[in-house]
Design a protein around this motif. Structure first.
Motif, PDB file in Angstrom:
ATOM      1  N   TYR A 404       0.866  -1.179   0.000  1.00 16.91           N
ATOM      2  CA  TYR A 404       0.000   0.000   0.000  1.00 16.91           C
ATOM      3  C   TYR A 404       0.904   1.230   0.000  1.00 16.91           C
ATOM      4  CZ  TYR A 404      -4.011   2.989   0.937  1.00 16.91           C
ATOM      5  OH  TYR A 404      -5.001   3.949   0.828  1.00 16.91           O
ATOM      6  N   CYS A 405       1.226   1.695  -1.193  1.00 19.98           N
ATOM      7  CA  CYS A 405       2.259   2.727  -1.339  1.00 19.98           C
ATOM      8  C   CYS A 405       1.648   4.044  -1.791  1.00 19.98           C
ATOM      9  CB  CYS A 405       3.319   2.260  -2.345  1.00 19.98           C
ATOM     10  SG  CYS A 405       4.665   3.439  -2.541  1.00 19.98           S
ATOM     11  N   LEU A 406       1.823   5.080  -0.977  1.00 18.46           N
ATOM     12  CA  LEU A 406       1.417   6.438  -1.337  1.00 18.46           C
ATOM     13  C   LEU A 406       2.597   7.268  -1.831  1.00 18.46           C
ATOM     14  CD1 LEU A 406      -1.056   7.352   1.553  1.00 18.46           C
ATOM     15  CD2 LEU A 406      -1.534   6.303  -0.659  1.00 18.46           C
ATOM     16  N   PHE A 407       3.801   6.679  -1.851  1.00 12.08           N
ATOM     17  CA  PHE A 407       5.020   7.348  -2.327  1.00 12.08           C
ATOM     18  C   PHE A 407       5.379   8.571  -1.482  1.00 12.08           C
ATOM     19  CE2 PHE A 407       3.379   5.154  -6.099  1.00 12.08           C
ATOM     20  CZ  PHE A 407       4.495   4.431  -6.472  1.00 12.08           C
ATOM     21  N   SER A 442       0.872  19.355  -8.296  1.00 10.68           N
ATOM     22  CA  SER A 442       2.265  19.617  -7.950  1.00 10.68           C
ATOM     23  C   SER A 442       2.581  19.327  -6.495  1.00 10.68           C
ATOM     24  CB  SER A 442       2.616  21.074  -8.270  1.00 10.68           C
ATOM     25  OG  SER A 442       2.401  21.355  -9.638  1.00 10.68           O
ATOM     26  N   TYR A 443       1.593  19.399  -5.617  1.00  9.77           N
ATOM     27  CA  TYR A 443       1.840  19.219  -4.189  1.00  9.77           C
ATOM     28  C   TYR A 443       1.762  17.752  -3.754  1.00  9.77           C
ATOM     29  CZ  TYR A 443       1.539  24.269  -3.621  1.00  9.77           C
ATOM     30  OH  TYR A 443       1.772  25.615  -3.703  1.00  9.77           O
ATOM     31  N   LEU A 444       1.343  16.856  -4.641  1.00 16.12           N
ATOM     32  CA  LEU A 444       1.168  15.452  -4.270  1.00 16.12           C
ATOM     33  C   LEU A 444       2.483  14.687  -4.356  1.00 16.12           C
ATOM     34  CD1 LEU A 444      -2.132  14.754  -6.253  1.00 16.12           C
ATOM     35  CD2 LEU A 444      -1.906  15.270  -3.821  1.00 16.12           C
ATOM     36  N   ALA A 445       2.499  13.504  -3.730  1.00 16.88           N
ATOM     37  CA  ALA A 445       3.628  12.579  -3.850  1.00 16.88           C
ATOM     38  C   ALA A 445       3.248  11.485  -4.837  1.00 16.88           C
ATOM     39  CB  ALA A 445       3.971  11.968  -2.490  1.00 16.88           C
ATOM     40  N   ASP A 480      -3.866   4.889  -8.795  1.00 18.69           N
ATOM     41  CA  ASP A 480      -4.339   6.116  -9.425  1.00 18.69           C
ATOM     42  C   ASP A 480      -3.301   6.571 -10.445  1.00 18.69           C
ATOM     43  OD1 ASP A 480      -6.381   5.898  -7.634  1.00 18.69           O
ATOM     44  OD2 ASP A 480      -5.793   7.608  -6.396  1.00 18.69           O
ATOM     45  N   TYR A 481      -3.781   7.139 -11.567  1.00 18.35           N
ATOM     46  CA  TYR A 481      -2.823   7.605 -12.569  1.00 18.35           C
ATOM     47  C   TYR A 481      -3.285   8.922 -13.190  1.00 18.35           C
ATOM     48  CZ  TYR A 481      -5.805   5.945 -16.445  1.00 18.35           C
ATOM     49  OH  TYR A 481      -6.828   5.763 -17.334  1.00 18.35           O
ATOM     50  N   GLY A 553       1.969   9.895 -14.191  1.00 14.58           N
ATOM     51  CA  GLY A 553       2.223   9.767 -12.757  1.00 14.58           C
ATOM     52  C   GLY A 553       1.334   8.692 -12.170  1.00 14.58           C
ATOM     53  N   ILE A 554       1.841   7.930 -11.224  1.00 14.88           N
ATOM     54  CA  ILE A 554       1.023   6.942 -10.521  1.00 14.88           C
ATOM     55  C   ILE A 554       1.176   7.166  -9.018  1.00 14.88           C
ATOM     56  CG2 ILE A 554       1.115   5.202 -12.339  1.00 14.88           C
ATOM     57  CD1 ILE A 554       3.200   3.715 -10.702  1.00 14.88           C
ATOM     58  N   LYS A 555       0.124   6.917  -8.292  1.00 11.89           N
ATOM     59  CA  LYS A 555       0.146   7.025  -6.833  1.00 11.89           C
ATOM     60  C   LYS A 555      -0.837   6.021  -6.246  1.00 11.89           C
ATOM     61  CE  LYS A 555      -3.188  10.866  -6.440  1.00 11.89           C
ATOM     62  NZ  LYS A 555      -4.200  10.269  -5.561  1.00 11.89           N
TER      63      LYS A 555
END
Length: 644
Positions: A404-407, A442-445, A480-481, A553-555
């Protein structure tokens, strides 16, 4: 933590809420042991605002296994309700010797397979005639056991703890003895011992005393009278230790700062000794190679370069964070913390190799940046470029672990390979390069793959998970992408069993922009209980420039565990299902009521028609004898009466 393997701590729960006064609360956390044996650590961390006592009680550690069993244990809590001979299980409530009060941890609520108290080899259940049979459930695989001669690989393990975030070279020294961690008294310790402790920790060769922010707990194991080391010692294993147990108080606990020997007057800097760092990013080849020297550790210091046979420092005034990011990634790190390092010595007169590195921040290696070679002179101390790199995530949390990776802190243990590999973007890191122009993104990981508009190189970026424990139930992968541009081709997701065969479970076209973030779930797959890996592969086969740059991007990569599904109750889903059930029952009742009403009406109509026919027939027969009987309201009685 896994004491026979490393000093690393794996976070499984963080409760930051303020507890109410004078009230017991319950808390729980789920985790999946990676190795055997393991140790559980519960810490209380206080701030200056917390002025109350905190007590804990009734700690229990229980196992849960919905898909498999552990011999002679009651951890199986799945839903299997048939025996190995295909006989249906009888309810446990029909057997008074097996009640919830007698076996409170065996979950005997339903007619399912269980092993109450763990007294039998595997789960079983009662069948007809008060007989019992074993259930056909696979045995759980054991977590791998690492048998080391000494805990942490050393006869006398030590560790730095309580260090500030981002400064892992400063902290309180903890030492392991007789199954317990304790502290060392700082009073009277020689420079030789301080240096030796840093060498054993792998954090440098120079140790300095520093003041600590708070005291330790437990035993003070050693003081200067209990440590005697020869000059050539490389660790405490080479020393004579004891007696164990000191009269020092914890206000004299040893706090240590470790660094590498600095070079102040030499023309070349000593290279920082290599420290084994587990990274998820490959060290990438380039005609420019770099090393970090003369700093506090292997991740920060003066940047030294090599080009062909020439070496020297990077000397200039336009050194920035974007270029530092590319250098750090080329060295195998996540990204850069900073393009400057305070409190290090920058010698004058070092030979210059590069006078300028100009990168955008998305490049894979410095070779893709604009580099100016200038090896004709020396560099003044004010122009010597330094760097501090982010060394990777080394502690997993509830929301940043492989499954379960949120980076938030890195790639969560996933391995990053391929040409043009994935790039990590930290949370709220707006000072670094961001591939998407939308401010809210821009503010997300997240992790991303970037293709510039003038790129002529195909892309094959691969992100591979660690090995996951096999499951018998169907499994999916969700994520999510976000996509910008149109020069990328596909994102493929596959899984790999221990047979090394790659099986695709999703092929996603990413040749057009996607905004906002979308969630995607792969096809379900089953590994039949065998261990497996998951692989993300972003591809672009084009070797021609495009009109615009492109990125994906993936999260929030998630592998929904069947264990988690069985452990947690989905209250909204249950409520929704119950609502549908109630509505369905009401509809059935209404339909049945209408049907029965219409049926009774039809029966009454047939009765009336039949009675009318009988009356009419009787009237025709007796009309001459009793013409007034036609007006009778009781035709049967009247008919019989008129026969008298």
């Amino acid at each position: 933590m896994y004491p026979t393997i490393s000093r690393g701590l794996y976070s499984i729960s963080n409760n930051t809420s303020m507890f109410p006064k004078n009230r017991w609360m319950s808390a729980s956390a789920y985790f999946y042991p990676l190795y055997n044996p393991y140790r559980i650590i519960i810490r209380r961390i206080m701030t200056s605002q917390f002025n109350r006592d905190l007590a804990i009680d009734d700690i229990s550690i229980t196992s849960s296994a919905p898909n498999c069993y552990v011999p002679y244990s009651d951890v199986y809590n799945g839903s299997e309700n048939y025996t190995g001979n295909n006989n249906r299980c009888d309810s446990w409530s029909n057997h008074p010797n097996y009640t919830l009060s007698d076996y409170p941890f065996s979950q005997l609520q339903n007619a399912v397979c269980r092993n109450p108290g763990g007294y039998r080899k595997q789960p079983w259940c009662f069948i007809k005639n008060n007989k019992w049979e074993y259930c056909s459930i696979p045995m759980c695989p054991y977590a791998p056991t690492f048998n080391a001669q000494y805990p942490l690989g050393s006869k006398t393990p030590i560790s730095l703890i309580n260090f500030a975030k981002g400064n892992t070279q400063v902290g309180r020294v903890a030492i392991y003895h007789s199954g317990k961690w304790g502290t060392i008294c700082r009073t009277g310790l020689s420079t030789l011992i301080l240096n030796l402790l840093c060498k054993q920790l792998g954090l440098g060769d120079i140790g300095s005393l520093v003041s600590g922010s708070y005291n330790g707990v437990g035993d003070v194991w050693l003081d200067n009278n209990g440590i005697s080391c020869p000059p050539n010692a490389s660790s405490l294993d080479d020393c004579t230790l004891g007696p164990w147990g000191s009269n020092c108080s914890h206000k004299d606990d040893l706090w240590l700062s470790c660094s590498y020997q600095k070079c102040q007057s030499c023309t070349t800097l000593p290279e920082t000794p290599t420290i084994v760092v587990v990274t998820s990013t490959p060290k990438l080849p380039s005609k420019y190679t770099f090393s970090i020297r003369g700093g506090l550790n292997s991740t920060s210091g003066i940047l030294y370069g090599r080009y062909l046979t020439q070496t020297g420092v990077i000397c200039g005034n336009n050194w920035n964070l974007a270029s530092a990011d590319v250098v750090c990634r080329q060295l195998g790190y996540l990204a850069s913390y900073s393009s400057s390092v305070p409190n290090i010595v920058r010698p004058s007169g070092l030979p210059t190799l590069i006078s300028s590195i100009s990168c955008y921040g998305w490049e894979t290696t410095v070779e893709q940046c604009k580099v100016t070679i200038d090896n004709t002179g020396t560099c003044s101390s004010s122009r010597v470029n330094a760097i501090s790199c982010n060394p990777q995530q080394h502690v997993y949390t509830s929301f940043d672990r492989p499954e379960y990776c949120l980076f938030s802190y890195g790639f969560c243990g996933w391995n990053n390979t391929g040409y043009k590999p994935w790039i990590w973007k930290g949370f709220n890191d707006v000072s670094h390069f961001t591939p998407f122009s939308k401010p809210s993104v821009s503010y997300l990981a997240y992790a991303y793959v970037y293709r510039s508009s003038n790129s002529r190189t195909p892309i094959n970026a691969i992100l591979t998970s660690p090995i996951f424990t096999g499951r018998t139930r169907p499994q999916t992968v969700s994520f999510d992408y976000y996509v910008s541009g149109s020069s990328l081709d596909y994102l493929e997701v596959s899984y790999i069993n221990d047979d090394a065969i790659e099986r695709k479970i999703l092929t996603l076209s990413i040749s057009e922009s996607i905004d906002p973030w979308l969630q995607k779930t792969t096809d379900s797959f089953s590994t039949n209980g065998r261990p497996f890996k998951v692989k993300f592969n972003c591809t672009s086969s084009s070797s021609s420039p495009s009109s615009t740059s492109s990125a994906i991007g993936i999260k929030k990569i998630a592998l929904p565990s069947t264990t988690e599904k069985d452990l947690y109750v989905n209250t909204p889903a249950i409520a929704l299902g119950a609502s549908f059930a109630v509505v369905f029952v009401i509809i059935i009742i209404v339909i049945a009521t209408i049907y029965m009403k219409n049926k009774r009406k039809a029966i009454n109509t047939r009765r009336q028609l039949g009675a009318a026919l009988v009356t009419n027939s009787a009237d025709n027969i007796n009309m001459s004898a009793s013409p007034n009987s036609i007006n009778s309201q009781h035709p049967v009685t009247q008919s019989s009466g008129s026969g008298k």
